[in-house]
Design a protein around this motif. Structure first.
Motif, PDB file in Angstrom:
ATOM      1  N   VAL A  96       0.218   9.006 -10.840  1.00 49.03           N
ATOM      2  CA  VAL A  96      -0.072   7.786 -11.583  1.00 49.03           C
ATOM      3  C   VAL A  96      -1.330   7.162 -10.971  1.00 49.03           C
TER       4      VAL A  96
ATOM      5  N   GLU B  66      10.817  -7.528 -12.901  1.00 47.88           N
ATOM      6  CA  GLU B  66      11.977  -6.964 -13.591  1.00 47.88           C
ATOM      7  C   GLU B  66      13.281  -7.755 -13.426  1.00 47.88           C
TER       8      GLU B  66
ATOM      9  N   ASN C 283      15.360  -9.399 -16.502  1.00 51.74           N
ATOM     10  CA  ASN C 283      16.732  -9.000 -16.809  1.00 51.74           C
ATOM     11  C   ASN C 283      17.671 -10.177 -17.011  1.00 51.74           C
TER      12      ASN C 283
ATOM     13  N   ARG D 160       0.805  -1.226   0.000  1.00 54.63           N
ATOM     14  CA  ARG D 160       0.000   0.000   0.000  1.00 54.63           C
ATOM     15  C   ARG D 160       0.834   1.270   0.000  1.00 54.63           C
TER      16      ARG D 160
ATOM     17  N   TYR E 243       2.774   5.977  -2.873  1.00 54.41           N
ATOM     18  CA  TYR E 243       3.924   6.753  -3.345  1.00 54.41           C
ATOM     19  C   TYR E 243       3.775   7.062  -4.842  1.00 54.41           C
ATOM     20  N   LEU E 244       3.453   6.024  -5.605  1.00 56.17           N
ATOM     21  CA  LEU E 244       3.299   6.226  -7.050  1.00 56.17           C
ATOM     22  C   LEU E 244       2.090   7.104  -7.357  1.00 56.17           C
TER      23      LEU E 244
ATOM     24  N   ILE F  11       2.873  -0.846 -12.724  1.00 55.78           N
ATOM     25  CA  ILE F  11       4.294  -0.515 -12.547  1.00 55.78           C
ATOM     26  C   ILE F  11       4.914  -1.395 -11.460  1.00 55.78           C
ATOM     27  N   LEU F  12       4.168  -1.606 -10.381  1.00 57.72           N
ATOM     28  CA  LEU F  12       4.709  -2.405  -9.276  1.00 57.72           C
ATOM     29  C   LEU F  12       4.850  -3.881  -9.648  1.00 57.72           C
TER      30      LEU F  12
ATOM     31  N   THR G 286       3.881   1.732  -1.190  1.00 58.24           N
ATOM     32  CA  THR G 286       4.490   2.023  -2.484  1.00 58.24           C
ATOM     33  C   THR G 286       3.428   2.448  -3.494  1.00 58.24           C
TER      34      THR G 286
ATOM     35  N   ARG H 138       5.231  -5.036 -12.671  1.00 59.06           N
ATOM     36  CA  ARG H 138       6.335  -5.080 -13.627  1.00 59.06           C
ATOM     37  C   ARG H 138       7.673  -4.991 -12.888  1.00 59.06           C
ATOM     38  N   GLY H 139       7.704  -4.132 -11.873  1.00 58.78           N
ATOM     39  CA  GLY H 139       8.919  -3.989 -11.069  1.00 58.78           C
ATOM     40  C   GLY H 139       9.286  -5.281 -10.368  1.00 58.78           C
TER      41      GLY H 139
END
Ligand SMILES: Nc1ncnc2c1ncn2[C@@H]1O[C@H](COP(=O)(O)OP(=O)(O)OP(=O)(O)O)[C@@H](O)[C@H]1O
Ligand SMILES: [Mg+2]
Lengths: 255, 450
Positions: free
Chosen positions: B399, B414, B418, B388, B393-394, B407-408, B390, B410-411
């Motif tokens: 956003v 990530e 990679n 919650r 925060y976004l 975004i979270l 984070t 995907r993060g």
């Protein structure tokens, strides 16, 4: 710009948890107000309530931005109106790079206003400029957002976001805490360079030293959820010398 | 109550087995014997069930598979463009294409690279290439369990890759296992045998794609032999359609100072299992096993990851990440066995899960079985929700909630994305992930946030 009237707020779903107990504050366009107060007095709560954090419930009072009530708006909508909060404890977000995230933030702001999105090339240029301006190590911003950042690096990163997003009302919650002297100067210079007749700041701080660089128009003392005194820059000096004892005693006697 | 219940679902496969045997009269005797033994094992075992005491299948419900019927047919018709549209592709790579278990040289893209022998497994068998006879089905033994037995009963073709000693390939080699388009449900037994010579190195991409929209059953078996001081960088991409069954077995035998790394990208199938076992069979062998799985709807996705430290001074590292939504179910069953002789072993296991809705189920079971006394081992598993703080925060940056969650998520993915280094492969897994995230979020609920 911002009018806060008799603002009461509690922690959501917790009984008798009132933290803000009738805040009144009037921030004019182009003004810088400092808020000082002892630990736990409600400074961060006020900052978060203004930004729309869902963990708190406003039980009474009103907050208007440019004459419009904002209390029913979500955080992202408040951001689109030009509000910004530099967090006391910025969240760490694994896997999200500051570049990506700021582009997304800027895009959604543009979208909400029916403006064109900034091109990747222009954004990259702006981003690189600001990275240099706030003195962040460029390799850091390639990493995950705030993850593994030192305390000072996180604060610089908040400044980076502030400078990229160019809000019209910026709330800085202890952005000066944990900074070395150079970083402190960068924060102050950042704020000073952004000061304009169109932009207002609320600066929460424990230290007079920041206010040596950023001269506030007004200083408020927040104690136990209430603003107990409002004055000019000299009030910060007085607090530095005498602490909060007299205010705490006064509020304690009333409570 | 009768004791003599016949093993589950054997009958469904027996007619196909009989006609398969009748048609392959020309096969070498050793192969025929191997098939028959494997069939006998399968006929005894039947498909695995959740019955008590069956630890390996405790969390996996195979009833939908046992209830379905599958035709056995190989080598359906597929075009190069269909493959390019559904699998990662780079012209520079040596790419082997296997359609419904059958190697297809026209669809393959081979460059005659020096030191690389890549082509049809069936040809390698009939011409007795290298150590095929002794290697085939030796790691994925049919005794082990039903799916390797079934695959070996039908073993015929697939891909064969051998690297001469000292060959260090620059460009990746890809094997694309394609299930062709068909209205009927079919079963295929894709196979890959890899023999990497001493001191060789290869980047190997194993991709499973499905061009049909109906329920298909694929039971791939991959065996890899890593010669002394060789390096295998393996990727596994599983893109079955959402009504299919994918029960994969991967077995790796590692000699001294070998380095095996495998990263899995598992998003497809109705029921999928990625069963991978590495045997660290000489000092200095190390393996790094990674993976990202994403599940939605009523998908079941199992990672059955095991490593045996048989000799001293080896290292193993398992690290998987899962993103679950809807009413899906994932299993991470990580196992490390350290044998008595395997002193100075180092092993670590980690499984992190992001749960997006209250309907999901995750069974994360990292486990260590240690018989040596000088061992450094660590393991852990977590299951969390979208945070919650984070999220706020976004949102505070403008956003909206939906985009912030994307975004979270995907993060979270990530660091695994990679791991996919070849550019065309990286682009592919990133694109699929970006397409999947909205689907996952559409099935998420408020409990996906804490
Ligand atoms: N979400 C929450 N749940 C429970 N208590 C809370 C919550 N947020 C704030 N509080 C409590 O409200 C009080 C005010 O907290 P706040 O963080 O606003 O203080 P502050 O003035 O910013 O203090 P500091 O100078 O230490 O940063 C504290 O007692 C704190 O524990
Ligand atoms: Mg605070």
């Amino acid at each position: 710009m911002l009018e806060i009237k008799n603002l009461h707020a509690s922690v959501l779903d917790i009984e008798n948890s009132e933290i803000l107990k009738g805040i009144n504050l009037s921030l004019g366009k182009g003004e810088v107000h400092a808020i000082m107060g002892p630990n736990g007095s409600g400074k961060s709560t006020l900052a978060n309530v203004l930004m729309g954090r869902p963990d708190y419930e406003v039980t009474d009072g009103e907050v208007t931005l440019e004459g419009e009530s904002i209390l029913e708006l979500r955080a992202d909508q408040r951001a689109h109106l030009g509000m910004f909060l530099a967090f006391q404890y910025p969240a760490e977000i694994p896997g999200v790079r500051p570049w990506q995230f700021l582009k997304a933030a800027l895009d959604s702001k543009a979208e909400s206003r029916g403006e064109d999105k900034m091109s990747v090339r222009n954004f990259s240029k702006l981003f690189d400029e600001k990275v240099e301006a706030v003195g962040i190590n460029p390799t850091l911003v390639k990493r995950s957002l705030n993850e593994g950042f030192s305390g000072g690096e996180k604060k610089r990163n908040e400044m980076l976001q502030l400078e990229v997003l160019q809000p019209t009302l910026a709330i800085l919650d202890e952005t000066d805490s944990g900074l070395d002297v150079d970083a402190l100067r960068i924060v102050a210079e950042g704020v000073n360079s952004m000061r304009s007749p169109e932009r207002s700041f609320i600066v929460v701080t424990h230290y007079q030293r920041l206010l040596n660089y950023i001269t506030p128009d007004v200083v408020h003392i927040l104690v136990k959820g209430q603003i107990v005194k409002t004055g000019g820059p000299e009030l910060a000096l007085e607090v530095e010398k005498n602490g909060y004892k007299e205010y705490l005693d006064a509020v304690g006697a009333n409570a | 109550m009768t004791l003599a219940t016949s093993p589950a679902a054997v009958d469904k496969f027996s007619a196909a087995y009989e006609s398969f045997v009748a048609e392959s009269v020309s096969a070498p005797k050793w192969l025929k014997d191997m098939r028959q033994q494997a069939w006998d094992t399968f006929a005894e075992l039947g498909l695995p069930t959740k019955r008590r005491g069956n630890e390996l299948w405790k969390y996996t419900n195979l009833r939908p598979l046992a209830a379905a019927d599958f035709e056995f047919s190989v080598g359906g018709s597929v075009t190069r463009n269909q493959i390019k549209a559904s699998a990662p592709w780079d012209d520079v790579w040596n790419t082997l294409v296997v359609v419904d278990g059958k190697f297809n040289s026209e669809l393959s893209n081979l460059h005659g690279t020096v030191g690389l022998n890549a082509g049809s497994l069936s040809e390698a068998i009939s011409s007795g290439t290298g150590d095929v006879e002794s290697q085939l089905a030796s790691l994925a033994g049919h005794e082990e369990y039903a799916f390797t037995a079934l695959s070996t009963a039908f073993v015929d073709d697939g891909a064969y890759i051998a690297l001469d000693a000292g060959t260090k390939l620059e460009a990746p080699v890809q094997v694309v296992f394609v299930t062709s388009d068909a209205a009927v449900s079919r079963v295929s037994y894709p196979r890959l045998l890899v023999d990497s010579g001493d001191g060789s190195s290869i980047v190997l991409i194993e991709t499973h794609v499905n061009l049909s929209e109906s329920a298909q059953f694929s039971a791939p078996v991959v065996e890899m032999f890593a010669g002394d001081s060789s390096t295998i960088r393996h990727y596994r991409v599983q893109m079955e359609n959402e009504s299919s069954f994918h029960l994969g077995t991967t077995r790796i035998h590692q000699l001294g100072d070998t380095n095996f790394t495998s990263t899995t990208f598992a998003v497809g199938a109705s029921i999928a299992r990625n069963d991978i076992h590495t045997l660290l069979d000489a000092p200095g062998a190390s393996c790094t096993l990674r993976g990202l799985y994403m599940t939605s709807g009523s998908q079941q996705q199992d990672q059955e990851i095991s490593t045996t430290h048989a000799k001293p001074g080896c290292q193993s590292d398992q690290f998987y990440k899962g993103i679950l939504s809807g009413k899906s179910h994932a299993v991470f069953s990580g196992k490390v066995i350290v044998m008595r002789d395997a002193q100075k072993s180092e092993a670590s296991q980690k499984d992190l899960n992001l749960l997006l809705s209250r309907g999901v189920e995750i069974d994360a079971k990292p486990s260590l079985e240690i018989y040596a006394d000088d061992v450094i081992a660590a393991h852990g598993a977590t299951a969390g929700h979208v945070d919650r703080d984070t999220l706020f925060y976004l949102q505070s940056r403008g956003v909206d909630e939906e985009a912030a969650k994307a975004i979270l998520v995907r993060g979270f993915a990530e660091e695994m994305l990679n791991e996919f280094k070849p550019q065309a492969l990286n682009d592919f897994v990133e694109r699929i992930t970006d397409e999947r995230i909205p689907v996952l979020l559409a099935e998420s609920d408020s409990l996906g946030t804490t």
